[in-house]
Design an enzyme around this catalytic site. Sequence first.
Site, PDB file in Angstrom:
ATOM      1  N   ASP A  31       0.847  -1.194   0.000  1.00 24.19           N
ATOM      2  CA  ASP A  31       0.000   0.000   0.000  1.00 24.19           C
ATOM      3  C   ASP A  31       0.884   1.247   0.000  1.00 24.19           C
ATOM      4  OD1 ASP A  31      -3.216   0.493   0.935  1.00 24.19           O
ATOM      5  OD2 ASP A  31      -1.836   2.190   1.102  1.00 24.19           O
ATOM      6  N   ASN A  86     -12.826  -3.310   2.516  1.00 21.99           N
ATOM      7  CA  ASN A  86     -13.734  -2.181   2.659  1.00 21.99           C
ATOM      8  C   ASN A  86     -14.695  -2.180   1.471  1.00 21.99           C
ATOM      9  OD1 ASN A  86     -12.452  -1.171   5.015  1.00 21.99           O
ATOM     10  ND2 ASN A  86     -10.881  -0.184   3.770  1.00 21.99           N
ATOM     11  N   GLN A  93     -14.295   2.606   1.288  1.00 18.53           N
ATOM     12  CA  GLN A  93     -13.685   2.156   0.027  1.00 18.53           C
ATOM     13  C   GLN A  93     -13.428   3.367  -0.863  1.00 18.53           C
ATOM     14  OE1 GLN A  93     -15.896  -0.796  -2.251  1.00 18.53           O
ATOM     15  NE2 GLN A  93     -14.228  -1.043  -3.727  1.00 18.53           N
ATOM     16  N   HIS A  99     -10.403  -5.230  -3.401  1.00 15.64           N
ATOM     17  CA  HIS A  99      -9.069  -5.506  -2.879  1.00 15.64           C
ATOM     18  C   HIS A  99      -9.178  -5.898  -1.415  1.00 15.64           C
ATOM     19  CE1 HIS A  99      -9.978  -1.219  -2.503  1.00 15.64           C
ATOM     20  NE2 HIS A  99      -9.290  -1.238  -1.374  1.00 15.64           N
ATOM     21  N   LEU A 100      -8.255  -6.753  -1.015  1.00 18.82           N
ATOM     22  CA  LEU A 100      -8.190  -7.212   0.367  1.00 18.82           C
ATOM     23  C   LEU A 100      -6.914  -6.645   0.978  1.00 18.82           C
ATOM     24  CD1 LEU A 100      -9.032 -10.697   1.690  1.00 18.82           C
ATOM     25  CD2 LEU A 100      -6.776  -9.778   2.144  1.00 18.82           C
ATOM     26  N   HIS A 101      -7.071  -5.913   2.081  1.00 16.81           N
ATOM     27  CA  HIS A 101      -5.910  -5.381   2.788  1.00 16.81           C
ATOM     28  C   HIS A 101      -5.371  -6.459   3.720  1.00 16.81           C
ATOM     29  CE1 HIS A 101      -6.726  -0.979   2.032  1.00 16.81           C
ATOM     30  NE2 HIS A 101      -7.970  -1.419   1.911  1.00 16.81           N
TER      31      HIS A 101
END
Length: 113
Positions: A31, A86, A93, A99-101
């Site tokens: 990120d 999110n 979001q 997307h997966l954090h």
Amino acid sequence: MADGCLFCRIVRGEIPAKIVAETPECVAFRDINPQAPTHVVVVPREHVASLDAARDPALVDRLALLAAEIARTEGIAARGYRTVINTNAEAGQTVFHIHLHLLGGRALGWPPG
Ligand code: 5GP
Ligand code: ZN
């Protein structure tokens, strides 16, 4: 693929990112504004706007299991980590490519904000 989508552009290599892992179906990268010592974003190569728009049950499995693998590689699996998707405005979001954090490397508060 969506032409103007930021994460589609990262998947295509049009925007640089620190790639952590790649599979035939997913890409994981750091990120740009990390919220923890490890903060990786895992995305499908295919453009899907959000979890609300997802229809393939295997898609979320792939994101989650790749995050778990990265957590082991990063050395945070045993200590613990968090995965977050999110979805839509109230959850915060901001990029409408699902997307997966993956967050870890520090104690994470609960409940999240
Ligand atoms: P969201 O808020 O949609 O759940 O997460 C989007 C994430 O993408 C944010 O954590 C944000 O820091 C990250 N992000 C936004 N633009 C870029 C970028 O250009 N490169 C990378 N690597 N991450 C980005
Ligand atoms: Zn996209």
